[in-house]
Motif scaffolding. Structure first.
Motif, PDB file in Angstrom:
ATOM      1  N   GLU A 199       0.753  -1.188  -0.070  1.00 39.71           N
ATOM      2  CA  GLU A 199      -0.061  -0.099   0.143  1.00 39.71           C
ATOM      3  C   GLU A 199       0.799   1.341   0.088  1.00 39.71           C
ATOM      4  O   GLU A 199       0.529   2.362  -0.476  1.00 39.71           O
ATOM      5  CB  GLU A 199      -0.989  -0.215   1.270  1.00 39.71           C
ATOM      6  CG  GLU A 199      -2.302  -0.902   1.238  1.00 39.71           C
ATOM      7  CD  GLU A 199      -3.094  -0.918  -0.056  1.00 39.71           C
ATOM      8  OE1 GLU A 199      -3.208   0.175  -0.389  1.00 39.71           O
ATOM      9  OE2 GLU A 199      -3.286  -1.884  -0.764  1.00 39.71           O
ATOM     10  N   LEU A 200       1.970   1.369   0.840  1.00 43.27           N
ATOM     11  CA  LEU A 200       2.812   2.499   0.772  1.00 43.27           C
ATOM     12  C   LEU A 200       3.527   2.682  -0.611  1.00 43.27           C
ATOM     13  O   LEU A 200       3.767   3.892  -0.915  1.00 43.27           O
ATOM     14  CB  LEU A 200       4.221   2.060   1.780  1.00 43.27           C
ATOM     15  CG  LEU A 200       3.588   2.260   3.129  1.00 43.27           C
ATOM     16  CD1 LEU A 200       4.866   1.594   4.141  1.00 43.27           C
ATOM     17  CD2 LEU A 200       3.327   3.485   3.696  1.00 43.27           C
ATOM     18  N   GLU A 201       3.660   1.708  -1.462  1.00 44.81           N
ATOM     19  CA  GLU A 201       4.582   1.496  -2.722  1.00 44.81           C
ATOM     20  C   GLU A 201       3.388   2.398  -3.531  1.00 44.81           C
ATOM     21  O   GLU A 201       3.770   2.850  -4.663  1.00 44.81           O
ATOM     22  CB  GLU A 201       4.697   0.490  -3.211  1.00 44.81           C
ATOM     23  CG  GLU A 201       5.813  -0.388  -2.494  1.00 44.81           C
ATOM     24  CD  GLU A 201       6.272  -1.785  -2.929  1.00 44.81           C
ATOM     25  OE1 GLU A 201       7.190  -2.024  -3.063  1.00 44.81           O
ATOM     26  OE2 GLU A 201       5.263  -2.439  -3.447  1.00 44.81           O
ATOM     27  N   SER A 256      13.925  13.319  12.246  1.00 42.28           N
ATOM     28  CA  SER A 256      14.579  14.350  10.979  1.00 42.28           C
ATOM     29  C   SER A 256      14.436  13.899  10.095  1.00 42.28           C
ATOM     30  O   SER A 256      13.882  12.766   9.781  1.00 42.28           O
ATOM     31  CB  SER A 256      16.165  14.609  11.078  1.00 42.28           C
ATOM     32  OG  SER A 256      16.765  13.392  10.803  1.00 42.28           O
ATOM     33  N   ALA A 257      14.548  14.505   8.634  1.00 41.51           N
ATOM     34  CA  ALA A 257      14.170  14.265   7.497  1.00 41.51           C
ATOM     35  C   ALA A 257      14.982  13.082   7.091  1.00 41.51           C
ATOM     36  O   ALA A 257      14.560  12.369   6.334  1.00 41.51           O
ATOM     37  CB  ALA A 257      14.295  15.401   6.524  1.00 41.51           C
ATOM     38  N   THR A 258      16.276  13.026   7.456  1.00 44.26           N
ATOM     39  CA  THR A 258      17.181  12.164   7.335  1.00 44.26           C
ATOM     40  C   THR A 258      16.639  10.827   7.816  1.00 44.26           C
ATOM     41  O   THR A 258      16.725   9.587   7.028  1.00 44.26           O
ATOM     42  CB  THR A 258      18.411  12.374   8.034  1.00 44.26           C
ATOM     43  OG1 THR A 258      18.997  13.631   7.278  1.00 44.26           O
ATOM     44  CG2 THR A 258      19.469  11.574   7.656  1.00 44.26           C
ATOM     45  N   HIS A 259      16.156  10.725   9.102  1.00 43.41           N
ATOM     46  CA  HIS A 259      15.571   9.628   9.576  1.00 43.41           C
ATOM     47  C   HIS A 259      14.283   8.987   8.602  1.00 43.41           C
ATOM     48  O   HIS A 259      14.321   7.644   8.335  1.00 43.41           O
ATOM     49  CB  HIS A 259      14.931   9.768  11.014  1.00 43.41           C
ATOM     50  CG  HIS A 259      16.286  10.163  11.923  1.00 43.41           C
ATOM     51  ND1 HIS A 259      15.915  11.299  12.729  1.00 43.41           N
ATOM     52  CD2 HIS A 259      17.031   9.360  12.295  1.00 43.41           C
ATOM     53  CE1 HIS A 259      16.927  11.113  13.613  1.00 43.41           C
ATOM     54  NE2 HIS A 259      17.620   9.967  13.407  1.00 43.41           N
ATOM     55  N   VAL A 260      13.489   9.849   8.221  1.00 39.51           N
ATOM     56  CA  VAL A 260      12.453   9.527   7.582  1.00 39.51           C
ATOM     57  C   VAL A 260      13.003   9.035   6.054  1.00 39.51           C
ATOM     58  O   VAL A 260      12.292   7.798   5.823  1.00 39.51           O
ATOM     59  CB  VAL A 260      11.454  10.533   7.322  1.00 39.51           C
ATOM     60  CG1 VAL A 260      10.292  10.119   6.232  1.00 39.51           C
ATOM     61  CG2 VAL A 260      10.781  10.992   8.458  1.00 39.51           C
ATOM     62  N   LEU A 261      13.855   9.457   5.496  1.00 39.54           N
ATOM     63  CA  LEU A 261      14.355   9.135   4.074  1.00 39.54           C
ATOM     64  C   LEU A 261      15.045   7.641   4.334  1.00 39.54           C
ATOM     65  O   LEU A 261      14.997   6.962   3.532  1.00 39.54           O
ATOM     66  CB  LEU A 261      15.379  10.051   3.583  1.00 39.54           C
ATOM     67  CG  LEU A 261      16.105   9.848   2.199  1.00 39.54           C
ATOM     68  CD1 LEU A 261      14.887   9.750   1.257  1.00 39.54           C
ATOM     69  CD2 LEU A 261      17.345  10.700   2.015  1.00 39.54           C
ATOM     70  N   ALA A 262      15.867   7.468   5.508  1.00 36.01           N
ATOM     71  CA  ALA A 262      16.227   6.149   5.504  1.00 36.01           C
ATOM     72  C   ALA A 262      15.121   5.070   5.981  1.00 36.01           C
ATOM     73  O   ALA A 262      15.371   3.912   5.276  1.00 36.01           O
ATOM     74  CB  ALA A 262      17.066   5.941   7.012  1.00 36.01           C
ATOM     75  N   VAL A 263      14.081   5.375   6.369  1.00 30.77           N
ATOM     76  CA  VAL A 263      12.889   4.384   6.564  1.00 30.77           C
ATOM     77  C   VAL A 263      12.251   4.224   5.116  1.00 30.77           C
ATOM     78  O   VAL A 263      11.905   3.035   4.873  1.00 30.77           O
ATOM     79  CB  VAL A 263      12.096   5.051   7.649  1.00 30.77           C
ATOM     80  CG1 VAL A 263      10.811   3.883   7.626  1.00 30.77           C
ATOM     81  CG2 VAL A 263      12.612   4.858   8.943  1.00 30.77           C
ATOM     82  N   ASP A 264      12.356   5.373   4.363  1.00 30.59           N
ATOM     83  CA  ASP A 264      11.754   5.245   3.014  1.00 30.59           C
ATOM     84  C   ASP A 264      12.340   4.322   2.177  1.00 30.59           C
ATOM     85  O   ASP A 264      11.789   3.572   1.533  1.00 30.59           O
ATOM     86  CB  ASP A 264      11.510   6.686   2.522  1.00 30.59           C
ATOM     87  CG  ASP A 264      10.746   6.687   1.081  1.00 30.59           C
ATOM     88  OD1 ASP A 264       9.494   6.204   1.137  1.00 30.59           O
ATOM     89  OD2 ASP A 264      11.167   7.287   0.266  1.00 30.59           O
ATOM     90  N   ARG A 265      13.768   4.116   2.430  1.00 34.56           N
ATOM     91  CA  ARG A 265      14.622   3.292   1.527  1.00 34.56           C
ATOM     92  C   ARG A 265      14.052   1.764   1.668  1.00 34.56           C
ATOM     93  O   ARG A 265      14.323   1.114   0.814  1.00 34.56           O
ATOM     94  CB  ARG A 265      15.928   3.527   1.660  1.00 34.56           C
ATOM     95  CG  ARG A 265      16.752   4.869   1.223  1.00 34.56           C
ATOM     96  CD  ARG A 265      17.944   4.989   1.285  1.00 34.56           C
ATOM     97  NE  ARG A 265      18.638   6.266   0.941  1.00 34.56           N
ATOM     98  CZ  ARG A 265      19.091   7.185   1.614  1.00 34.56           C
ATOM     99  NH1 ARG A 265      19.197   6.759   3.039  1.00 34.56           N
ATOM    100  NH2 ARG A 265      19.481   8.381   1.056  1.00 34.56           N
ATOM    101  N   LEU A 266      13.589   1.644   2.873  1.00 32.73           N
ATOM    102  CA  LEU A 266      13.098   0.193   3.130  1.00 32.73           C
ATOM    103  C   LEU A 266      11.910  -0.078   2.190  1.00 32.73           C
ATOM    104  O   LEU A 266      11.533  -1.318   1.893  1.00 32.73           O
ATOM    105  CB  LEU A 266      12.648  -0.010   4.595  1.00 32.73           C
ATOM    106  CG  LEU A 266      13.771   0.445   5.718  1.00 32.73           C
ATOM    107  CD1 LEU A 266      13.221   0.082   7.071  1.00 32.73           C
ATOM    108  CD2 LEU A 266      14.857  -0.730   5.564  1.00 32.73           C
ATOM    109  N   ILE A 267      11.433   0.789   1.802  1.00 31.71           N
ATOM    110  CA  ILE A 267      10.251   0.605   0.620  1.00 31.71           C
ATOM    111  C   ILE A 267      10.616   0.891  -0.697  1.00 31.71           C
ATOM    112  O   ILE A 267      10.514  -0.164  -1.395  1.00 31.71           O
ATOM    113  CB  ILE A 267       9.173   1.892   1.121  1.00 31.71           C
ATOM    114  CG1 ILE A 267       8.828   2.032   2.508  1.00 31.71           C
ATOM    115  CG2 ILE A 267       7.931   1.651   0.192  1.00 31.71           C
ATOM    116  CD1 ILE A 267       8.079   0.668   2.915  1.00 31.71           C
TER     117      ILE A 267
END
Length: 333
Positions: free
Chosen positions: A262-264, A290-301
């Motif tokens: 669903e996230l994809e 931070s935005a850096t934290h969120v970007l790192a989690v986003d890479r898991l997607i």
């Protein structure tokens, strides 16, 4: 002979306050926060004039941060002035300022905590703040410097919960003129001229340079940008909340699980908001995320290669397992 009305600056501040109070029920208590500076002093005077005409009660809160010699004397003067204007209750809120996040952030946190508690105790329907268009422009520039994204660029909202900023569309020169026209003597906070503070450098150096090099109207343009950015950010936040509900498998305590499939499906701007929402729901401190934290989690997607868990503030981790993104207290079993 035609009656002479109030000075234009006084009329502008009164009109702004009148519009800000228009939806409140009769006899509601409205408080205004006042440091004694031109902005909050002009706001207090406008509230004292408009509230009784709208059938409302009006009071004033002044915060003593205890950061400067004579701060209590200044607070006492503001309280006495409020009472002379008919603003009751008028209270001094004495606070202890910590050090977390730097002096500006710590003072802000202590101030809002005190205002919140006082508003609750007194049963206030709204608390007015004296931020002007110039403050908005400074906030947008600071957001640009941090690279914080559209939510930061949207600056301060005219209304946030119980807080209202009636003067947000008026320039600072209007509040100064309103005080002068009403024989009010503003207090000049020494911190407003201290170059150790980032906002002071923006006010005294950056904005004047922009006005000099780009022409007048920079502050107004930045404030207009903030309004447009806020509309976009509000729409994206609403979309993200709907997307969160669609992809959440669980949202309980310190564990949030989201369906990767669903996230994809959603755009990056929405997905990153969903991930931030999920991390905070799991217990991550919003101020430390931070935005850096969120970007790192986003890479898991978006760039899944079987990588290990992503560490997040507050002792949390985000990990992807069998098509599910899990955000929970580390280590994730």
């Amino acid at each position: 002979m035609t009656p002479v009305g109030p000075h234009p600056a006084v009329a502008d501040t009164r009109r702004a306050v009148r519009e800000a109070l228009s939806d409140l029920p009769p006899h509601a208590l409205i408080l205004t926060a006042c440091s004694g500076g031109a902005d909050s002093l002009a706001l207090a005077a406008a509230l004292a004039f408009e509230a009784p005409r709208a059938g409302l009660r009006a009071g004033l809160l002044t915060v003593d941060h205890q950061l400067q010699p004579g701060s209590h004397t200044r607070a006492t003067t503001v309280k006495a002035l409020a009472e002379s204007m008919g603003l009751t209750p008028a209270e001094i809120l004495t606070v202890q300022v910590g050090k977390e996040g730097g002096p500006e952030a710590a003072a802000r946190q202590a101030r809002y905590t005190a205002l919140d508690k006082a508003a609750e105790r007194l049963g206030a329907s709204a608390v007015l703040l004296g931020h002007t268009r110039d403050d908005q422009a400074e906030t947008v520039l600071l957001g640009l410097a941090r690279g914080s994204g559209p939510r930061s660029l949207s600056g301060m909202a005219a209304r946030t919960g119980r807080y209202r900023r009636p003067l947000l569309h008026l320039p600072r020169q209007t509040t100064v003129a309103a005080c002068r026209a009403q024989n009010l003597t503003p207090w000049d906070d020494p911190h407003n001229d201290d170059p150790r503070y980032t906002r002071v450098r923006v006010r005294r150096t950056v904005l004047p340079v922009l006005e000099s090099e780009l022409g007048p109207g920079v502050a107004e343009a930045l404030a207009r940008t903030a309004a447009l950015a806020r509309e976009d950010a509000d729409a994206l936040d609403e979309w993200a909340e709907s997307a969160f509900q669609n992809c959440a498998l669980s949202d309980i305590g310190a564990s949030v699980k989201l369906m990767v499939a669903e996230l994809e499906k959603v755009p990056a701007a929405v997905r990153k908001r969903v991930l931030r929402r999920a991390a905070i729901a799991a217990g991550c401190p919003s101020g430390a995320l931070s935005a850096t934290h969120v970007l790192a989690v986003d890479r898991l997607i978006t760039h899944w290669r079987g990588q290990k868990a992503v560490d997040l503030p507050g002792g949390l981790s985000a990990v992807r397992r069998y098509g599910t993104l899990i955000i929970a207290i580390s280590p994730i079993a």
